[in-house]
Design a protein around this motif. Sequence first.
Motif, short mmCIF file in Angstrom:
data_model
loop_
_atom_site.label_atom_id
_atom_site.label_comp_id
_atom_site.label_asym_id
_atom_site.label_seq_id
_atom_site.Cartn_x
_atom_site.Cartn_y
_atom_site.Cartn_z
N ARG A 274 0.82 -1.21 0.00
CA ARG A 274 0.00 0.00 0.00
C ARG A 274 0.86 1.27 0.00
O ARG A 274 0.56 2.25 -0.70
N THR A 275 1.95 1.25 0.77
CA THR A 275 2.77 2.46 0.87
C THR A 275 3.41 2.86 -0.46
O THR A 275 3.25 4.01 -0.92
N PRO A 276 4.11 1.93 -1.14
CA PRO A 276 4.68 2.36 -2.44
C PRO A 276 3.62 2.67 -3.49
O PRO A 276 3.81 3.56 -4.32
N LEU A 277 2.50 1.96 -3.49
CA LEU A 277 1.44 2.24 -4.47
C LEU A 277 0.83 3.60 -4.23
O LEU A 277 0.54 4.35 -5.19
N THR A 278 0.64 3.93 -2.97
CA THR A 278 0.13 5.27 -2.66
C THR A 278 1.11 6.34 -3.13
O THR A 278 0.71 7.40 -3.68
N SER A 279 2.39 6.07 -2.91
CA SER A 279 3.41 7.03 -3.36
C SER A 279 3.42 7.16 -4.87
O SER A 279 3.52 8.27 -5.41
N ILE A 280 3.29 6.01 -5.57
CA ILE A 280 3.27 6.04 -7.04
C ILE A 280 2.10 6.86 -7.53
O ILE A 280 2.23 7.72 -8.44
N ARG A 281 0.91 6.63 -6.96
CA ARG A 281 -0.27 7.37 -7.40
C ARG A 281 -0.13 8.87 -7.11
O ARG A 281 -0.58 9.72 -7.88
N GLY A 282 0.52 9.19 -5.98
CA GLY A 282 0.73 10.62 -5.68
C GLY A 282 1.59 11.29 -6.72
O GLY A 282 1.29 12.40 -7.20
N TYR A 283 2.71 10.65 -7.10
CA TYR A 283 3.59 11.24 -8.11
C TYR A 283 2.92 11.28 -9.48
O TYR A 283 3.16 12.21 -10.27
N VAL A 284 2.09 10.27 -9.78
CA VAL A 284 1.35 10.29 -11.06
C VAL A 284 0.42 11.48 -11.10
O VAL A 284 0.29 12.17 -12.13
N GLU A 285 -0.28 11.75 -10.00
CA GLU A 285 -1.18 12.90 -9.96
C GLU A 285 -0.41 14.20 -10.16
O GLU A 285 -0.89 15.13 -10.84
N LEU A 286 0.81 14.27 -9.55
CA LEU A 286 1.62 15.48 -9.74
C LEU A 286 1.99 15.66 -11.21
O LEU A 286 1.98 16.80 -11.75
N LEU A 287 2.34 14.56 -11.87
CA LEU A 287 2.69 14.65 -13.29
C LEU A 287 1.49 15.09 -14.12
O LEU A 287 1.63 15.88 -15.06
N GLN A 288 0.32 14.54 -13.77
CA GLN A 288 -0.88 14.90 -14.54
C GLN A 288 -1.26 16.36 -14.33
O GLN A 288 -1.78 17.02 -15.24
N GLU A 289 -0.98 16.90 -13.13
CA GLU A 289 -1.31 18.30 -12.86
C GLU A 289 -0.25 19.27 -13.34
O GLU A 289 -0.48 20.50 -13.36
N ASP A 290 0.92 18.75 -13.71
CA ASP A 290 2.03 19.64 -14.11
C ASP A 290 1.70 20.40 -15.38
O ASP A 290 2.08 21.57 -15.55
N GLY A 291 1.03 19.77 -16.33
CA GLY A 291 0.62 20.44 -17.57
C GLY A 291 1.68 20.54 -18.63
O GLY A 291 1.46 21.15 -19.67
N ARG A 292 2.86 20.01 -18.36
CA ARG A 292 3.94 20.11 -19.36
C ARG A 292 4.17 18.79 -20.09
O ARG A 292 5.15 18.63 -20.80
N LEU A 293 3.27 17.80 -19.91
CA LEU A 293 3.42 16.51 -20.57
C LEU A 293 2.85 16.58 -21.97
O LEU A 293 1.83 17.27 -22.22
N THR A 294 3.48 15.85 -22.84
CA THR A 294 2.94 15.75 -24.19
C THR A 294 1.72 14.83 -24.16
O THR A 294 1.45 14.14 -23.17
N GLU A 295 1.02 14.79 -25.26
CA GLU A 295 -0.17 13.93 -25.33
C GLU A 295 0.20 12.47 -25.16
O GLU A 295 -0.50 11.71 -24.47
N GLU A 296 1.30 12.04 -25.74
CA GLU A 296 1.73 10.64 -25.61
C GLU A 296 2.14 10.33 -24.17
O GLU A 296 1.84 9.27 -23.62
N GLN A 297 2.85 11.31 -23.52
CA GLN A 297 3.27 11.11 -22.13
C GLN A 297 2.06 11.03 -21.20
O GLN A 297 2.03 10.24 -20.26
N GLU A 298 1.04 11.89 -21.47
CA GLU A 298 -0.18 11.84 -20.66
C GLU A 298 -0.87 10.48 -20.79
O GLU A 298 -1.42 9.94 -19.82
N ARG A 299 -0.82 9.90 -22.01
CA ARG A 299 -1.43 8.57 -22.19
C ARG A 299 -0.67 7.53 -21.39
O ARG A 299 -1.26 6.65 -20.75
#
Length: 497
Positions: A274-299
Amino acid sequence: MVSTHPTDGSTEHRPRLVLRFALYAGAVLLAAGLAISWLVNREVASRAQRTLESQARAVVAANLNEHLRPSDFSAPVTRARRNTLDRLFRQNILIPGVVGGRVVGRNGTITYAANHILIGTPVLHAAELQQVLAGSVRRGVVHTQTWRGQRNVKVLRVVVPVRLKGRSQPIGAVELDQDYRAVAVSVGDARGRLALILTLALLALYISLFPILHRVTRQLEARNRRLREDAAERERLLEEAESARLLLAAQNDRLLELDRLKDEFISLVSHELRTPLTSIRGYVELLQEDGRLTEEQERYVGVVDRNSARLLDLVSDLLFLAQVDAGKLTFELQPVELDIVVAECVEASQPAAAAKGIELVSSAQRLPAPLQGDPARLAQVLDNLVSNALKFTPAGGRVEVRLSAADGVALIEVEDTGLGLAEDEREQLFERFFRSSRAAENAIPGTGLGLAIAKTIVERHGGRIQLESTIDVGTTVRVELPLSLSGSARSRQELAA
């Protein structure tokens, strides 16, 4: 196995068994012979006595009825009359075998006797005399003194009523004493012949019994030998069964220990994942909110997010089941507005339904009283049921969630127009990790834990869950929850597994 060597105990005791049979048979036969002898003696004696009685009656009728006078019965006779009666009795009555004779009046006094010393004495059997005077003949075996003076002689005494001419009632009675040796001679002869016959019969029967006794003892020996062999075999089987029982008990203890270790391992792994998965999801959310990802990276990030969410749900389910097995499952009990829980679940599932082109609707009545339960766990039940309905309903289908109250229970129904379920699989649907054949055929993803978890939560709330399904028509899941729960006054209650 028990040895059948000739020195076996059954062979050693065979002569004793034959002898015992022989003694028992001889005792029974001897008892039967004695009984028969007694009966025959009794019958012979009775017949002899009846014969003597008949003779006495004939003697009285032929010799005395015409020669006796009424005065002979009223009082003791005179000397002259006594001499006359002496001649009459000694010539006609006291024949060989008759050892005494007396004339008895109606008052029970002996008015004449061949033994003169008895004249004037009362009879000793007054009660029987009354029966004789009533017309019956009496007889009996007594000891008396003969008219010749012999003492303590065993005689058969016959008392015969006397009726004189012109009288209908007996005027008195005559007693005749017959020497009992005449009866004993006939009985003795019969006894001797009977004893000889019985001896021969018993000997023949005894000889004929010996082959039967030998046959019986042989059969008993064989049966006893088989019984001992069976007993030994059963003892051996019992020893083997006891060994198997001990082995199974040890294996069962080992399995219980392995099961406990498995639960601890699952619980430990679930916590650690649970701990690493929660951490992974947190960083994924940060990447999704960053707004600098390309369309392929967002996918790519979206794929990571979806798979990490699935892993986190699986870990949560495994942790839930581990808590159930360990008896550590707790519920936060509080009043629950179940209509609000239904509305929130349907609202949260609308995007998934819209993505598959499924119509998701709800109709929730307000309950007459709040339900005491754990809102998070009840929401988990609804999420699992609606999620299953959406997964097994093809595009263009319909899923309906209904809430109502009846007979003191809250009724939740989730009905879909999906693939349905085969009848022989319904009982297994609530088992852990069970996947229906329709799910495998249509490659529908899932762990097979959702319905098992839902059933556990519902039952811990005092309710029950049922399912009806028809292939290619749809499935309806019904959940019944009581509107009152014992211990609801407490804000927190632990329901152990």
